[in-house]
Design a protein around this motif. Structure first.
Motif, PDB file in Angstrom:
ATOM      1  N   UNK A 115       0.844  -1.221   0.029  1.00 30.75           N
ATOM      2  CA  UNK A 115       0.034  -0.146   0.256  1.00 30.75           C
ATOM      3  C   UNK A 115       0.681   1.249   0.078  1.00 30.75           C
ATOM      4  N   UNK A 116       2.011   1.394  -0.095  1.00 28.85           N
ATOM      5  CA  UNK A 116       3.046   2.290  -0.072  1.00 28.85           C
ATOM      6  C   UNK A 116       2.786   3.253  -1.368  1.00 28.85           C
ATOM      7  N   UNK A 117       3.242   4.616  -1.123  1.00 29.90           N
ATOM      8  CA  UNK A 117       3.018   5.439  -2.333  1.00 29.90           C
ATOM      9  C   UNK A 117       4.061   5.292  -3.342  1.00 29.90           C
ATOM     10  N   UNK A 118       3.517   5.430  -4.677  1.00 30.12           N
ATOM     11  CA  UNK A 118       4.638   5.169  -5.482  1.00 30.12           C
ATOM     12  C   UNK A 118       5.854   6.164  -5.737  1.00 30.12           C
ATOM     13  N   UNK A 119       5.588   7.062  -4.889  1.00 31.95           N
ATOM     14  CA  UNK A 119       6.876   8.087  -4.741  1.00 31.95           C
ATOM     15  C   UNK A 119       7.925   7.528  -3.844  1.00 31.95           C
ATOM     16  N   UNK A 120       7.672   6.529  -2.972  1.00 32.12           N
ATOM     17  CA  UNK A 120       8.867   5.762  -2.225  1.00 32.12           C
ATOM     18  C   UNK A 120       9.665   5.058  -2.926  1.00 32.12           C
ATOM     19  N   UNK A 121      10.781   5.370  -3.069  1.00 25.90           N
ATOM     20  CA  UNK A 121      11.689   4.655  -3.819  1.00 25.90           C
ATOM     21  C   UNK A 121      12.664   3.665  -3.042  1.00 25.90           C
ATOM     22  N   UNK A 122      13.106   3.842  -1.860  1.00 31.26           N
ATOM     23  CA  UNK A 122      13.502   2.772  -0.894  1.00 31.26           C
ATOM     24  C   UNK A 122      12.609   2.931   0.464  1.00 31.26           C
ATOM     25  N   UNK A 123      12.167   1.810   1.139  1.00 35.13           N
ATOM     26  CA  UNK A 123      11.554   1.920   2.193  1.00 35.13           C
ATOM     27  C   UNK A 123      12.422   2.417   3.425  1.00 35.13           C
ATOM     28  N   UNK A 124      11.761   2.968   4.318  1.00 31.75           N
ATOM     29  CA  UNK A 124      12.678   3.628   5.502  1.00 31.75           C
ATOM     30  C   UNK A 124      13.179   2.660   5.984  1.00 31.75           C
ATOM     31  N   UNK A 174      28.848  -2.671  -4.472  1.00 33.97           N
ATOM     32  CA  UNK A 174      28.272  -1.642  -3.745  1.00 33.97           C
ATOM     33  C   UNK A 174      27.799  -0.574  -4.144  1.00 33.97           C
ATOM     34  N   UNK A 175      27.324  -0.386  -5.597  1.00 34.24           N
ATOM     35  CA  UNK A 175      26.941   0.813  -6.273  1.00 34.24           C
ATOM     36  C   UNK A 175      25.477   1.091  -5.892  1.00 34.24           C
ATOM     37  N   UNK A 176      25.108   2.272  -6.198  1.00 31.00           N
ATOM     38  CA  UNK A 176      23.638   2.667  -5.893  1.00 31.00           C
ATOM     39  C   UNK A 176      22.920   1.730  -6.794  1.00 31.00           C
ATOM     40  N   UNK A 177      23.177   1.230  -7.835  1.00 34.78           N
ATOM     41  CA  UNK A 177      22.357   0.203  -8.793  1.00 34.78           C
ATOM     42  C   UNK A 177      22.363  -1.173  -8.101  1.00 34.78           C
ATOM     43  N   UNK A 178      23.176  -1.512  -7.400  1.00 36.38           N
ATOM     44  CA  UNK A 178      23.392  -2.819  -6.816  1.00 36.38           C
ATOM     45  C   UNK A 178      22.461  -2.575  -5.380  1.00 36.38           C
ATOM     46  N   UNK A 179      22.604  -1.590  -4.763  1.00 37.93           N
ATOM     47  CA  UNK A 179      21.345  -1.405  -3.663  1.00 37.93           C
ATOM     48  C   UNK A 179      20.032  -1.182  -4.096  1.00 37.93           C
ATOM     49  N   UNK A 180      20.062  -0.339  -5.381  1.00 38.20           N
ATOM     50  CA  UNK A 180      18.671  -0.509  -5.894  1.00 38.20           C
ATOM     51  C   UNK A 180      17.518   0.358  -5.343  1.00 38.20           C
ATOM     52  N   UNK A 218      21.814  -8.029 -10.782  1.00 33.43           N
ATOM     53  CA  UNK A 218      22.640  -7.037  -9.739  1.00 33.43           C
ATOM     54  C   UNK A 218      22.023  -5.854  -9.607  1.00 33.43           C
ATOM     55  N   UNK A 219      20.612  -5.886  -9.810  1.00 39.79           N
ATOM     56  CA  UNK A 219      20.022  -4.494  -9.506  1.00 39.79           C
ATOM     57  C   UNK A 219      19.084  -4.778  -8.479  1.00 39.79           C
ATOM     58  N   UNK A 220      18.988  -3.801  -7.434  1.00 46.37           N
ATOM     59  CA  UNK A 220      18.089  -3.886  -5.957  1.00 46.37           C
ATOM     60  C   UNK A 220      18.238  -5.128  -5.312  1.00 46.37           C
ATOM     61  N   UNK A 221      19.444  -5.682  -5.311  1.00 43.41           N
ATOM     62  CA  UNK A 221      20.024  -6.714  -4.180  1.00 43.41           C
ATOM     63  C   UNK A 221      19.659  -6.351  -2.734  1.00 43.41           C
ATOM     64  N   UNK A 222      19.490  -5.078  -2.444  1.00 36.80           N
ATOM     65  CA  UNK A 222      19.325  -4.908  -0.960  1.00 36.80           C
ATOM     66  C   UNK A 222      17.792  -4.149  -0.826  1.00 36.80           C
ATOM     67  N   UNK A 223      17.487  -3.123  -1.598  1.00 37.84           N
ATOM     68  CA  UNK A 223      16.322  -2.320  -1.231  1.00 37.84           C
ATOM     69  C   UNK A 223      15.038  -2.830  -1.969  1.00 37.84           C
ATOM     70  N   UNK A 224      15.353  -4.069  -2.672  1.00 35.57           N
ATOM     71  CA  UNK A 224      14.024  -4.515  -3.375  1.00 35.57           C
ATOM     72  C   UNK A 224      13.098  -4.761  -2.218  1.00 35.57           C
ATOM     73  N   UNK A 225      11.576  -4.781  -2.681  1.00 35.97           N
ATOM     74  CA  UNK A 225      10.523  -5.184  -1.320  1.00 35.97           C
ATOM     75  C   UNK A 225      10.919  -6.368  -0.907  1.00 35.97           C
ATOM     76  N   UNK A 226      11.468  -7.419  -1.591  1.00 34.55           N
ATOM     77  CA  UNK A 226      11.358  -8.947  -1.301  1.00 34.55           C
ATOM     78  C   UNK A 226      12.728  -8.984  -0.078  1.00 34.55           C
ATOM     79  N   UNK A 227      13.208  -7.900   0.024  1.00 38.53           N
ATOM     80  CA  UNK A 227      14.746  -7.969   0.744  1.00 38.53           C
ATOM     81  C   UNK A 227      14.599  -7.393   1.877  1.00 38.53           C
ATOM     82  N   UNK A 228      15.084  -6.098   2.141  1.00 40.86           N
ATOM     83  CA  UNK A 228      15.400  -5.235   3.068  1.00 40.86           C
ATOM     84  C   UNK A 228      14.365  -4.497   3.586  1.00 40.86           C
TER      85      UNK A 228
END
Length: 594
Positions: free
Chosen positions: A41-50, A205-211, A219-229
């Motif tokens: 239910x998050x806003x589409x403006x949110x790119x990385x969850x808090x 450890x690039x911004x793309x790897x974090x995602x 190698x895209x969004x290995x950390x901040x994808x919704x399935x992960x962190x």
């Protein structure tokens, strides 16, 4: 607009009708879809969850990313009144680029909290009409740090080597389900905070790897994808340290730790290093600091170096691998007695006598991973002086947690050493173990071979993992007074190898191991067997000596040792010393002629 990498996964939408069709059309056109999965239910403006870092008894740092830029706000309060207070960023969000798309990171310290108290919060844009970025999601909850000196029990987690889109050894960009499961179980663990052991966001450890919450692929969004962190990050603060991956300027602002660093006079910044062994002078992020929770002092240390900048270092203290060149340079850069980090650690340890102490750092003291083995430069080996492990041992550090090797391994301590864990199974491609043998101090270890698709273990008494899911894991550590219980949990939710350590002051030695017998099963082998010792608190190990010279340490469960270096005919005097967790010893000696 950039097209997402081929092989990218599509998020589970959890929406109905037109929204599903719109998401599918967006994906087909290469347009990132909105956050779903863990944040339906998050806003589409949110790119990385808090997500939370820098926890203290009176504050916490909240960081998130958005698709629009403004001075953004955290509203927070006690449970049941999550928007009672607010704090707004004094600056606009920082511009970053994730796979070609512009994002803005926002980071706000939430102040004036009460120690050991639960709170909840929400994040908002700074627009004229603020957007609640969490939308219909419940307000995340967290608890502040247990204050120094408190006897309140608490738990913390330890996690290492994760943020990888590789799944079951294959990097196709599909969801790394084992990593997703580990992080989901971490989120539900009840941990007050998490200690990192380094290496997050593979491969660089690039911004793309974090995602972010929208994009996916190799190698895209290995950390901040919704399935992960997204799930654990919202409520369990992370204390970060450096690794050999991601040694760049992205690390420090991604995991801000300013309050705890300042309070401990540590370093969490870019530092310029001179040449070591012909390496290039370089500037790297450097991370070392300390904090206290209850009766435990935590040391987050930088024991790491860049794979590509080792000059002529050959790592010749390690056997059978060139990998140890980075260990050698790290030791020169960080752990020479004249180095800034060594001197800082020495001073902080002296300033905090007594109580429990825990250390976390990247390179492993002891590892049976043949490609990422023991760091011989940090270990307190017989004859070595002024090593990191010696400094830790001599100042009462009780447990060490390491990463780097993508395995699970629990090690008992040799004389002058510290019990240690390798916990590098957070989600990155796993490593095998034991092909060069199992060290006697290795009490329980798990690895995985993708080439043969089989589990590996050390020693032979350890159950063989049936799947790589049994090797991916995190540690949950419970603290109750002077007792620490370490419980590993694999990605399937199985708990294994749980160990309780009683570090209560103890001046009573265990009973001597008896009887001690020696037989000769082979021409150059002398086999020692002894009876179990007892202790009033906690027996830890047995140390084996020949003619007064230390040979090996084995766990308390092991009542035998084979000396395969005997040269006959000769006369030997073997001694086995029982040692408890406090370091008290009692021995039995037997002479033998072969």
């Amino acid at each position: 607009m950039p097209v997402l990498a081929s092989g990218g996964r599509r998020r589970g939408l959890h929406l109905a009708g037109a929204a599903v069709a719109l998401g599918a059309l967006s994906a087909a056109l290469g347009v990132p879809t909105a956050a779903h999965a863990d944040l339906p239910g998050a806003s589409p403006v949110l790119a990385r969850a808090p997500y939370l870092t820098d926890l203290t008894p009176t504050s916490v740092r909240v960081t998130w990313a958005t698709t629009t830029r403004s001075r953004q706000t955290v509203k927070y309060g006690p449970l049941g009144n999550c928007t009672a207070n607010s704090v707004t960023s004094t600056v606009l969000g920082t511009t970053i680029t994730v796979n070609g798309l512009t994002r803005y990171t926002n980071s706000v310290t939430v102040p004036n909290l009460s120690p050991d108290t639960p709170y909840c919060y929400r994040v908002y844009t700074g627009d004229a009409t603020p957007i609640d970025l969490l939308g219909t999601n419940p307000s995340p909850e967290f608890s502040t740090m247990v204050p120094d000196g408190s006897t309140t029990p608490f738990t913390f987690a330890v996690l290492g080597d994760w943020g990888d889109t590789t799944s079951n050894g294959v990097n196709s960009g599909a969801v790394n389900q084992d990593q997703a499961n580990v992080l989901s179980r971490l989120a539900a663990s009840g941990a007050r905070f998490t200690l990192a052991t380094g290496d997050v966001a593979y491969p660089s450890g690039s911004q793309t790897n974090y995602g972010d919450l929208q994009q996916s692929g190799v190698n895209i969004s290995g950390v901040f994808a919704p399935e992960y962190y997204a799930a654990p990050g919202q409520k369990i603060p992370m204390f970060a340290v450096n690794g050999n991956h991601g040694r760049n300027t992205t690390l420090l602002p991604t995991w801000p730790e300013s309050a705890v660093t300042a309070a401990s006079n540590g370093v969490y910044s870019q530092v310029s290093y001179p040449s070591f062994f012909g390496s290039d002078p370089a500037t790297y992020p450097t991370t070392y600091y300390a904090f206290t929770s209850g009766g435990v002092r935590f040391y987050m240390l930088d024991a790491s170096w860049s794979d590509s900048n080792t000059g002529t270092a050959d790592g010749n203290n390690c056997e059978g691998t060139d990998h140890c060149a980075i260990y050698q340079v790290d030791a020169a850069a960080h752990w020479a007695t004249t180095s800034a980090e060594y001197q800082w650690l020495q001073q902080d340890l002296a300033a905090h006598p007594g109580g429990l102490k825990v250390a976390a750092f990247h390179f492993p003291l002891r590892s049976d991973d043949p490609t990422e083995p023991d760091d011989e430069y940090l270990k307190n080996n017989p004859g070595s002086t002024d090593t990191l492990e010696q400094l830790l041992h001599d100042n009462g550090v009780n447990l060490v947690f390491n990463g780097h090797s993508h395995i699970y391994q629990r090690n008992v301590a040799p004389p002058g050493g510290v019990p240690s864990y390798v916990t590098g199974g957070g989600g990155a491609r796993l490593s095998s173990i034991g092909s060069h043998g199992c060290d006697p101090t290795d009490a329980y270890a798990l690895g995985w071979s993708y080439s043969s698709n089989v589990g590996k273990r050390c020693p032979t008494s350890t159950p063989i993992p049936a799947a790589d899911a049994n090797v991916h894991h995190f540690l949950l550590v419970s603290v109750n007074g002077s007792t620490l219980t370490v419980t590993p949990t694999d990605s399937l939710g199985n708990q294994f190898d749980a160990q309780t350590y009683d570090f209560t002051a103890d001046g009573t030695a265990p009973s001597a191991p008896s009887p001690l017998t020696v037989t000769r099963p082979a021409s150059t082998t002398m086999k020692l067997t002894w009876g179990a010792s007892t202790d009033d608190r906690q027996l830890a190990t047995y140390d084996v000596y020949r003619n007064g010279t230390y040979m090996a340490t084995v766990p308390k469960e092991v009542l035998t040792f084979s000396d395969k270096t005997a040269v006959c005919p000769a006369s030997y005097s073997y001694e086995v010393r029982a040692r408890d967790l406090a370091g008290n010893t009692a021995g039995t000696t037997t002479p033998v002629t072969c």
